[in-house]
Design a protein around this motif. Structure first.
Motif, PDB file in Angstrom:
ATOM      1  N   SER A  93      44.215  33.764  51.665  1.00 23.06           N
ATOM      2  CA  SER A  93      43.464  32.857  50.794  1.00 23.06           C
ATOM      3  C   SER A  93      43.934  32.942  49.340  1.00 23.06           C
ATOM      4  CB  SER A  93      41.969  33.184  50.857  1.00 23.06           C
ATOM      5  OG  SER A  93      41.706  34.413  50.193  1.00 23.06           O
ATOM      6  N   GLY A  94      44.840  33.885  49.048  1.00 22.91           N
ATOM      7  CA  GLY A  94      45.313  34.087  47.684  1.00 22.91           C
ATOM      8  C   GLY A  94      44.548  35.154  46.933  1.00 22.91           C
ATOM      9  N   ALA A  95      43.522  35.753  47.572  1.00 24.99           N
ATOM     10  CA  ALA A  95      42.736  36.809  46.919  1.00 24.99           C
ATOM     11  C   ALA A  95      43.610  38.035  46.677  1.00 24.99           C
ATOM     12  CB  ALA A  95      41.542  37.190  47.786  1.00 24.99           C
ATOM     13  N   ALA A 120      42.954  48.397  39.608  1.00 30.79           N
ATOM     14  CA  ALA A 120      42.459  47.043  39.861  1.00 30.79           C
ATOM     15  C   ALA A 120      43.364  46.347  40.872  1.00 30.79           C
ATOM     16  CB  ALA A 120      42.442  46.254  38.553  1.00 30.79           C
ATOM     17  N   ALA A 121      42.797  45.345  41.543  1.00 30.54           N
ATOM     18  CA  ALA A 121      43.569  44.547  42.492  1.00 30.54           C
ATOM     19  C   ALA A 121      44.756  43.917  41.775  1.00 30.54           C
ATOM     20  CB  ALA A 121      42.676  43.482  43.105  1.00 30.54           C
ATOM     21  N   ARG A 122      45.900  43.839  42.509  1.00 33.93           N
ATOM     22  CA  ARG A 122      47.118  43.298  41.915  1.00 33.93           C
ATOM     23  C   ARG A 122      48.148  43.023  42.991  1.00 33.93           C
ATOM     24  NH1 ARG A 122      48.312  47.982  38.050  1.00 33.93           N
ATOM     25  NH2 ARG A 122      46.082  48.166  38.216  1.00 33.93           N
ATOM     26  N   LYS A 143      43.679  37.659  37.154  1.00 33.94           N
ATOM     27  CA  LYS A 143      43.608  36.748  36.003  1.00 33.94           C
ATOM     28  C   LYS A 143      45.000  36.292  35.565  1.00 33.94           C
ATOM     29  CE  LYS A 143      39.288  38.619  34.284  1.00 33.94           C
ATOM     30  NZ  LYS A 143      38.594  39.275  33.175  1.00 33.94           N
ATOM     31  N   ARG A 144      45.998  36.644  36.378  1.00 37.03           N
ATOM     32  CA  ARG A 144      47.412  36.293  36.149  1.00 37.03           C
ATOM     33  C   ARG A 144      48.008  37.021  34.955  1.00 37.03           C
ATOM     34  NH1 ARG A 144      46.088  34.285  40.480  1.00 37.03           N
ATOM     35  NH2 ARG A 144      46.471  32.178  41.169  1.00 37.03           N
ATOM     36  N   ASN A 145      47.387  38.133  34.556  1.00 42.13           N
ATOM     37  CA  ASN A 145      47.926  38.951  33.471  1.00 42.13           C
ATOM     38  C   ASN A 145      48.909  39.961  34.034  1.00 42.13           C
ATOM     39  OD1 ASN A 145      46.209  37.746  31.567  1.00 42.13           O
ATOM     40  ND2 ASN A 145      44.573  39.189  32.036  1.00 42.13           N
TER      41      ASN A 145
END
Length: 185
Positions: A93-95, A120-122, A143-145
């Motif tokens: 799902s892109g998670a 954190a998730a990455r 957050k695309r950081n």
């Protein structure tokens, strides 16, 4: 029925691979079956090359007889003490994911390492073994950081430790890291 898949390398939806001596291990990624719909994979394969140059692929434990990581792409892999560690990535799902797994190469079994706190998730982070630790650095957050933190998983104690480093860690490319002296120009 067997479906034929073609790896979709040009779409930048990465498989995860790591090499050890004469074997390459490949986990997950995304594939395009002939119907053109992208599929996220969760299988583990090894490839060996004979002296004659023949490549032999073997599907390793697919988790049918136990726990296994979910299908994903952009996960990070490293080898440590006959274990292949897998961290994070993105699911179908892109998670973004933040789970840690190890695959015992000898016993052909997956194990999830559940902890109360950790990175954190990455996806697309660097994952490297160091002493009795598995260290994760960087990657891309939900957050695309682009992340520049580092965490060490103690394989003996079974817990994550945030690293307070005295040197600059610089993310250079996906799945890679480099150490740079604070005095470097």
């Amino acid at each position: 029925t067997t479906e034929i898949y073609t790896l979709s390398l040009h779409d930048a939806l990465p498989i995860s691979a790591i090499a050890s001596k004469d074997t390459v291990y490949v986990f997950g990624g995304q594939a395009l079956p002939r119907n053109g719909e992208r599929t996220t994979l969760g299988d583990l394969w090894s490839a060996t090359i004979s002296e004659e140059g023949v490549v032999s692929w073997t599907q390793l434990n697919d988790g049918v007889d136990g726990a296994h990581p979910s299908a994903r792409y952009g996960a990070s892999l490293c080898l440590f003490d006959q274990q292949m560690y897998l961290f994070g990535g993105r699911d179908d799902s892109g998670a973004f994911l933040d789970d840690l797994w190890s695959f015992d190469i000898t016993r052909q079994k997956w194990k999830q390492h559940k902890t109360e706190a950790g990175p954190a998730a990455r996806h697309s982070a660097a994952l490297v073994p160091f002493a009795t630790y598995v260290v994760v650095h960087g990657g891309v957050s939900a957050k695309r950081n682009e992340l520049n933190d580092a965490w060490a998983y103690d394989t003996n104690a079974g817990r994550w430790w945030p690293l307070d480093v005295n040197f600059q860690l610089r993310r250079s490319e996906e799945h890679t890291s480099e150490l740079q002296s604070p005095n470097a120009s």
